[in-house]
Design an enzyme around this catalytic site. Sequence first.
Site: not given
Ligand code: DX5
Ligand code: ZN
Length: 224
Positions: A11, A34, A36, A38, A67, A69, A138, A176
Amino acid sequence: MTSPQCCINPSILSADFVSLRTELERIGNADAVHVDVMDNHFVPNLTLGLPVVQRIQQVSPIPVDAHLMIADADRWAPAYADAGLASVTFHVEAATAPIKLARELRARGAKAGMALRPATAVEPYLDMLPELDMLLIMTVEPGFGGQSFLDIMLPKIRRTRALIERHGLQMWLQVDGGVSAETIERCAEAGADVFVAGSAVYGADDPAAAVKALREQAASACAH
Ligand code: DX5
Ligand code: ZN
Protein backbone atom coordinates in the site's frame (compact mmCIF):
# COMPACT_ATOMS: atom_id res chain seq x y z
CA MET A 1 -10.51 -23.40 -5.12
CA THR A 2 -7.41 -21.70 -3.85
CA SER A 3 -5.67 -19.40 -6.29
CA PRO A 4 -2.35 -20.78 -7.46
CA GLN A 5 -0.21 -17.99 -6.11
CA CYS A 6 -0.06 -15.66 -3.14
CA CYS A 7 0.05 -11.98 -4.09
CA ILE A 8 1.75 -9.17 -2.19
CA ASN A 9 0.19 -5.77 -2.87
CA PRO A 10 2.06 -3.01 -1.02
CA SER A 11 0.00 0.00 0.00
CA ILE A 12 1.41 3.36 -1.02
CA LEU A 13 -0.35 4.91 1.97
CA SER A 14 2.95 4.45 3.79
CA ALA A 15 5.06 5.72 0.86
CA ASP A 16 6.43 9.22 0.27
CA PHE A 17 3.56 10.96 -1.55
CA VAL A 18 5.91 13.58 -3.00
CA SER A 19 7.94 10.90 -4.80
CA LEU A 20 5.26 8.49 -5.94
CA ARG A 21 6.95 7.44 -9.18
CA THR A 22 10.16 6.50 -7.36
CA GLU A 23 8.15 4.81 -4.63
CA LEU A 24 6.37 2.68 -7.26
CA GLU A 25 9.70 1.65 -8.75
CA ARG A 26 10.90 0.52 -5.32
CA ILE A 27 8.21 -2.20 -5.30
CA GLY A 28 8.60 -3.33 -8.90
CA ASN A 29 8.69 -6.98 -7.79
CA ALA A 30 5.25 -6.79 -6.11
CA ASP A 31 2.14 -8.26 -7.72
CA ALA A 32 0.23 -4.96 -7.71
CA VAL A 33 0.30 -1.61 -5.98
CA HIS A 34 -2.57 -1.02 -3.55
CA VAL A 35 -3.84 2.56 -3.72
CA ASP A 36 -5.98 3.72 -0.80
CA VAL A 37 -8.52 6.37 -1.80
CA MET A 38 -10.11 8.09 1.22
CA ASP A 39 -12.63 10.90 1.12
CA ASN A 40 -12.91 12.12 4.73
CA HIS A 41 -16.56 10.98 4.71
CA PHE A 42 -16.59 7.21 4.63
CA VAL A 43 -13.41 7.26 6.72
CA PRO A 44 -11.98 10.08 8.85
CA ASN A 45 -8.97 10.59 6.61
CA LEU A 46 -8.21 12.10 3.22
CA THR A 47 -5.64 10.78 0.76
CA LEU A 48 -5.85 11.16 -3.00
CA GLY A 49 -8.45 11.02 -5.73
CA LEU A 50 -9.04 10.14 -9.35
CA PRO A 51 -6.54 12.50 -11.08
CA VAL A 52 -3.65 11.16 -8.99
CA VAL A 53 -4.80 7.55 -9.46
CA GLN A 54 -4.96 8.11 -13.23
CA ARG A 55 -1.33 9.27 -13.22
CA ILE A 56 -0.28 6.34 -11.04
CA GLN A 57 -1.92 4.03 -13.57
CA GLN A 58 0.04 5.70 -16.39
CA VAL A 59 3.46 5.38 -14.77
CA SER A 60 3.18 2.28 -12.58
CA PRO A 61 5.41 -0.64 -13.62
CA ILE A 62 2.94 -3.05 -11.96
CA PRO A 63 -0.88 -3.40 -11.95
CA VAL A 64 -2.89 -0.96 -9.84
CA ASP A 65 -5.31 -2.24 -7.19
CA ALA A 66 -7.54 0.60 -5.95
CA HIS A 67 -9.23 0.42 -2.55
CA LEU A 68 -11.98 3.00 -2.46
CA MET A 69 -12.84 4.09 1.06
CA ILE A 70 -15.35 6.63 -0.20
CA ALA A 71 -19.03 7.35 0.29
CA ASP A 72 -21.46 6.92 -2.60
CA ALA A 73 -19.35 4.27 -4.29
CA ASP A 74 -22.11 3.68 -6.89
CA ARG A 75 -21.49 7.15 -8.24
CA TRP A 76 -17.68 7.41 -8.06
CA ALA A 77 -16.22 3.92 -8.51
CA PRO A 78 -16.91 3.38 -12.25
CA ALA A 79 -14.54 6.21 -13.24
CA TYR A 80 -11.70 4.33 -11.53
CA ALA A 81 -12.43 1.33 -13.73
CA ASP A 82 -12.43 3.63 -16.77
CA ALA A 83 -8.91 4.70 -15.79
CA GLY A 84 -7.72 1.21 -16.73
CA LEU A 85 -6.91 -0.08 -13.26
CA ALA A 86 -6.47 -3.81 -12.82
CA SER A 87 -8.95 -3.93 -9.94
CA VAL A 88 -11.35 -1.58 -8.23
CA THR A 89 -12.61 -2.42 -4.74
CA PHE A 90 -15.54 -0.59 -3.18
CA HIS A 91 -16.90 -0.92 0.36
CA VAL A 92 -20.24 -2.68 0.56
CA GLU A 93 -21.20 -0.33 3.41
CA ALA A 94 -20.81 2.60 0.98
CA ALA A 95 -22.73 1.08 -1.94
CA THR A 96 -26.49 1.19 -2.50
CA ALA A 97 -26.55 -1.36 -5.32
CA PRO A 98 -23.43 -3.52 -4.97
CA ILE A 99 -24.44 -6.10 -7.60
CA LYS A 100 -25.10 -3.43 -10.21
CA LEU A 101 -21.83 -1.72 -9.29
CA ALA A 102 -19.76 -4.91 -9.52
CA ARG A 103 -21.24 -5.56 -12.97
CA GLU A 104 -20.42 -2.02 -14.05
CA LEU A 105 -16.81 -2.34 -12.93
CA ARG A 106 -16.39 -5.59 -14.85
CA ALA A 107 -18.09 -4.14 -17.93
CA ARG A 108 -15.52 -1.34 -17.87
CA GLY A 109 -12.68 -3.85 -17.86
CA ALA A 110 -11.62 -3.90 -14.19
CA LYS A 111 -11.69 -6.77 -11.77
CA ALA A 112 -14.47 -6.09 -9.28
CA GLY A 113 -13.60 -6.13 -5.60
CA MET A 114 -15.83 -5.66 -2.57
CA ALA A 115 -14.51 -4.76 0.88
CA LEU A 116 -16.01 -5.51 4.28
CA ARG A 117 -15.28 -3.49 7.40
CA PRO A 118 -14.31 -5.62 10.40
CA ALA A 119 -17.87 -5.72 11.80
CA THR A 120 -19.54 -6.49 8.45
CA ALA A 121 -20.41 -10.17 8.04
CA VAL A 122 -19.76 -11.99 4.78
CA GLU A 123 -22.74 -14.37 4.96
CA PRO A 124 -25.44 -11.93 3.72
CA TYR A 125 -23.45 -11.52 0.50
CA LEU A 126 -23.06 -15.19 -0.34
CA ASP A 127 -25.38 -15.03 -3.35
CA MET A 128 -23.46 -12.15 -4.93
CA LEU A 129 -19.96 -13.58 -4.57
CA PRO A 130 -19.96 -14.86 -8.19
CA GLU A 131 -20.30 -11.22 -9.26
CA LEU A 132 -16.91 -10.47 -7.70
CA ASP A 133 -13.30 -11.16 -8.59
CA MET A 134 -12.06 -10.30 -5.12
CA LEU A 135 -13.36 -9.99 -1.59
CA LEU A 136 -11.39 -7.75 0.78
CA ILE A 137 -11.62 -8.54 4.47
CA MET A 138 -10.38 -5.57 6.47
CA THR A 139 -8.19 -6.61 9.37
CA VAL A 140 -8.21 -3.09 10.87
CA GLU A 141 -10.83 -0.35 10.80
CA PRO A 142 -10.24 1.39 7.47
CA GLY A 143 -8.75 4.87 7.51
CA PHE A 144 -5.15 4.72 8.63
CA GLY A 145 -1.97 2.76 8.06
CA GLY A 146 0.15 1.37 10.86
CA GLN A 147 -2.68 -0.03 13.01
CA SER A 148 -2.53 -3.32 14.90
CA PHE A 149 -3.85 -6.43 13.17
CA LEU A 150 -7.25 -7.57 14.50
CA ASP A 151 -6.81 -11.25 15.34
CA ILE A 152 -10.55 -11.69 15.70
CA MET A 153 -10.86 -11.41 11.92
CA LEU A 154 -9.17 -14.78 11.43
CA PRO A 155 -12.37 -16.85 11.86
CA LYS A 156 -14.08 -14.63 9.25
CA ILE A 157 -11.23 -15.23 6.81
CA ARG A 158 -11.52 -18.98 7.47
CA ARG A 159 -15.31 -18.98 6.98
CA THR A 160 -14.99 -16.98 3.78
CA ARG A 161 -12.37 -19.34 2.37
CA ALA A 162 -14.68 -22.26 3.20
CA LEU A 163 -17.58 -20.56 1.37
CA ILE A 164 -15.38 -19.93 -1.67
CA GLU A 165 -14.31 -23.59 -1.74
CA ARG A 166 -17.78 -24.97 -1.10
CA HIS A 167 -19.28 -23.00 -3.96
CA GLY A 168 -16.35 -23.55 -6.31
CA LEU A 169 -15.80 -19.83 -6.78
CA GLN A 170 -12.80 -18.35 -8.56
CA MET A 171 -11.97 -15.28 -6.53
CA TRP A 172 -9.17 -13.67 -4.60
CA LEU A 173 -9.44 -13.26 -0.85
CA GLN A 174 -7.55 -10.12 0.14
CA VAL A 175 -6.60 -9.00 3.65
CA ASP A 176 -5.66 -5.43 4.48
CA GLY A 177 -4.49 -3.86 7.72
CA GLY A 178 -1.65 -4.77 10.06
CA VAL A 179 -0.32 -7.42 7.69
CA SER A 180 3.38 -7.95 8.45
CA ALA A 181 6.03 -10.61 9.01
CA GLU A 182 4.34 -11.27 12.37
CA THR A 183 0.80 -11.76 11.03
CA ILE A 184 0.96 -12.83 7.37
CA GLU A 185 1.33 -16.55 8.06
CA ARG A 186 -1.82 -16.60 10.19
CA CYS A 187 -3.71 -14.83 7.40
CA ALA A 188 -2.42 -17.29 4.80
CA GLU A 189 -3.24 -20.32 6.93
CA ALA A 190 -6.77 -18.97 7.39
CA GLY A 191 -7.18 -18.79 3.61
CA ALA A 192 -6.20 -15.33 2.38
CA ASP A 193 -4.22 -15.21 -0.85
CA VAL A 194 -3.76 -11.49 -1.54
CA PHE A 195 -1.92 -9.54 1.14
CA VAL A 196 -1.87 -5.75 1.42
CA ALA A 197 1.04 -4.41 3.44
CA GLY A 198 1.77 -0.73 3.90
CA SER A 199 4.08 -0.02 6.81
CA ALA A 200 5.62 -3.51 6.66
CA VAL A 201 6.88 -2.77 3.13
CA TYR A 202 7.51 0.97 3.01
CA GLY A 203 8.74 1.06 6.60
CA ALA A 204 11.51 -1.37 5.62
CA ASP A 205 14.96 -0.20 4.48
CA ASP A 206 14.55 -2.26 1.31
CA PRO A 207 10.86 -2.45 0.28
CA ALA A 208 11.53 -4.96 -2.53
CA ALA A 209 13.29 -7.28 -0.09
CA ALA A 210 10.33 -6.95 2.27
CA VAL A 211 7.95 -7.92 -0.57
CA LYS A 212 10.04 -10.99 -1.36
CA ALA A 213 10.23 -12.06 2.29
CA LEU A 214 6.47 -11.61 2.82
CA ARG A 215 5.73 -13.60 -0.33
CA GLU A 216 7.92 -16.48 0.84
CA GLN A 217 6.27 -16.49 4.26
CA ALA A 218 2.79 -16.44 2.74
CA ALA A 219 3.59 -19.14 0.20
CA SER A 220 4.93 -21.53 2.80
CA ALA A 221 1.92 -20.96 5.06
CA CYS A 222 -0.55 -21.32 2.14
CA ALA A 223 0.93 -24.69 1.27
CA HIS A 224 -0.01 -26.17 4.68
C1 DX5 B 1 -6.15 1.23 5.82
C2 DX5 B 1 -5.74 0.94 4.41
C3 DX5 B 1 -4.59 0.03 4.30
C4 DX5 B 1 -3.32 0.54 4.92
C5 DX5 B 1 -2.61 -0.63 5.46
O1 DX5 B 1 -7.42 1.79 5.84
O2 DX5 B 1 -6.81 0.36 3.68
O3 DX5 B 1 -4.37 -0.35 2.94
O4 DX5 B 1 -2.47 1.21 4.05
O5 DX5 B 1 -1.50 -0.19 6.16
P1 DX5 B 1 -0.72 -1.13 7.16
O6 DX5 B 1 -0.19 -2.28 6.35
O7 DX5 B 1 0.37 -0.26 7.69
O8 DX5 B 1 -1.68 -1.59 8.21
ZN1 ZN C 1 -6.35 -0.53 1.72
